[in-house]
Motif scaffolding. Structure first.
Motif, mmCIF file in Angstrom:
data_model
loop_
_atom_site.group_PDB
_atom_site.id
_atom_site.type_symbol
_atom_site.label_atom_id
_atom_site.label_comp_id
_atom_site.label_asym_id
_atom_site.label_seq_id
_atom_site.Cartn_x
_atom_site.Cartn_y
_atom_site.Cartn_z
ATOM 1 N N ILE A 1 0.848 -1.199 0.000
ATOM 2 C CA ILE A 1 0.000 0.000 0.000
ATOM 3 C C ILE A 1 0.876 1.239 0.000
ATOM 4 O O ILE A 1 0.621 2.207 -0.727
ATOM 5 C CB ILE A 1 -0.941 -0.008 1.216
ATOM 6 N N GLN A 2 1.939 1.211 0.788
ATOM 7 C CA GLN A 2 2.884 2.324 0.844
ATOM 8 C C GLN A 2 3.471 2.609 -0.533
ATOM 9 O O GLN A 2 3.500 3.757 -0.991
ATOM 10 C CB GLN A 2 4.003 1.987 1.825
ATOM 11 N N GLU A 3 3.903 1.575 -1.212
ATOM 12 C CA GLU A 3 4.477 1.721 -2.560
ATOM 13 C C GLU A 3 3.433 2.207 -3.550
ATOM 14 O O GLU A 3 3.682 3.104 -4.350
ATOM 15 C CB GLU A 3 5.059 0.378 -3.012
ATOM 16 N N PHE A 4 2.234 1.635 -3.496
ATOM 17 C CA PHE A 4 1.153 1.991 -4.398
ATOM 18 C C PHE A 4 0.793 3.473 -4.289
ATOM 19 O O PHE A 4 0.568 4.149 -5.287
ATOM 20 C CB PHE A 4 -0.067 1.120 -4.090
ATOM 21 N N LEU A 5 0.761 3.980 -3.049
ATOM 22 C CA LEU A 5 0.399 5.383 -2.838
ATOM 23 C C LEU A 5 1.586 6.329 -2.956
ATOM 24 O O LEU A 5 1.409 7.548 -2.918
ATOM 25 C CB LEU A 5 -0.276 5.547 -1.470
ATOM 26 N N GLY A 6 2.793 5.780 -3.078
ATOM 27 C CA GLY A 6 3.972 6.602 -3.326
ATOM 28 C C GLY A 6 4.619 7.212 -2.098
ATOM 29 O O GLY A 6 5.369 8.177 -2.206
ATOM 30 N N TYR A 7 4.368 6.637 -0.926
ATOM 31 C CA TYR A 7 4.991 7.158 0.286
ATOM 32 C C TYR A 7 6.360 6.533 0.485
ATOM 33 O O TYR A 7 6.557 5.361 0.249
ATOM 34 C CB TYR A 7 4.117 6.871 1.515
ATOM 35 N N LYS A 8 7.308 7.337 0.934
ATOM 36 C CA LYS A 8 8.657 6.845 1.164
ATOM 37 C C LYS A 8 8.814 6.227 2.548
ATOM 38 O O LYS A 8 9.596 5.308 2.736
ATOM 39 C CB LYS A 8 9.670 7.978 0.992
ATOM 40 N N ARG A 9 8.075 6.733 3.520
ATOM 41 C CA ARG A 9 8.193 6.240 4.894
ATOM 42 C C ARG A 9 6.915 5.511 5.302
ATOM 43 O O ARG A 9 5.810 5.975 5.025
ATOM 44 C CB ARG A 9 8.435 7.393 5.872
ATOM 45 N N SER A 10 7.062 4.380 5.970
ATOM 46 C CA SER A 10 5.889 3.613 6.385
ATOM 47 C C SER A 10 5.063 4.361 7.429
ATOM 48 O O SER A 10 3.849 4.194 7.497
ATOM 49 C CB SER A 10 6.301 2.246 6.935
ATOM 50 N N ARG A 11 5.692 5.192 8.240
ATOM 51 C CA ARG A 11 4.951 5.965 9.241
ATOM 52 C C ARG A 11 3.937 6.888 8.580
ATOM 53 O O ARG A 11 2.874 7.134 9.127
ATOM 54 C CB ARG A 11 5.906 6.791 10.123
#
Length: 50
Positions: free
Chosen positions: A17-27
């Motif tokens: 989900i993190q990768e899909f939405l383009g976030y670099k940090r899991s937090r």
């Protein structure tokens, strides 16, 4: 309900989900992941099987 919640409820791993939405940090993704009442009701207590 946001798409991250739908993905999480369907069993998608948080890192995908993190990768899909383009976030670099899991937090960051954890902040935006909202849990529905249905998800909270499915949490099983360690005492349920006693």
């Amino acid at each position: 309900m946001c798409s991250a919640t739908h993905l999480l409820e369907s069993g998608t791993d948080l890192s995908y989900i993190q990768e899909f939405l383009g976030y670099k940090r899991s937090r960051t993704i954890e902040i935006y992941t909202h849990f529905s009442t249905r998800s909270l009701q499915n949490i099983k207590s360690i005492f349920d099987d006693l």
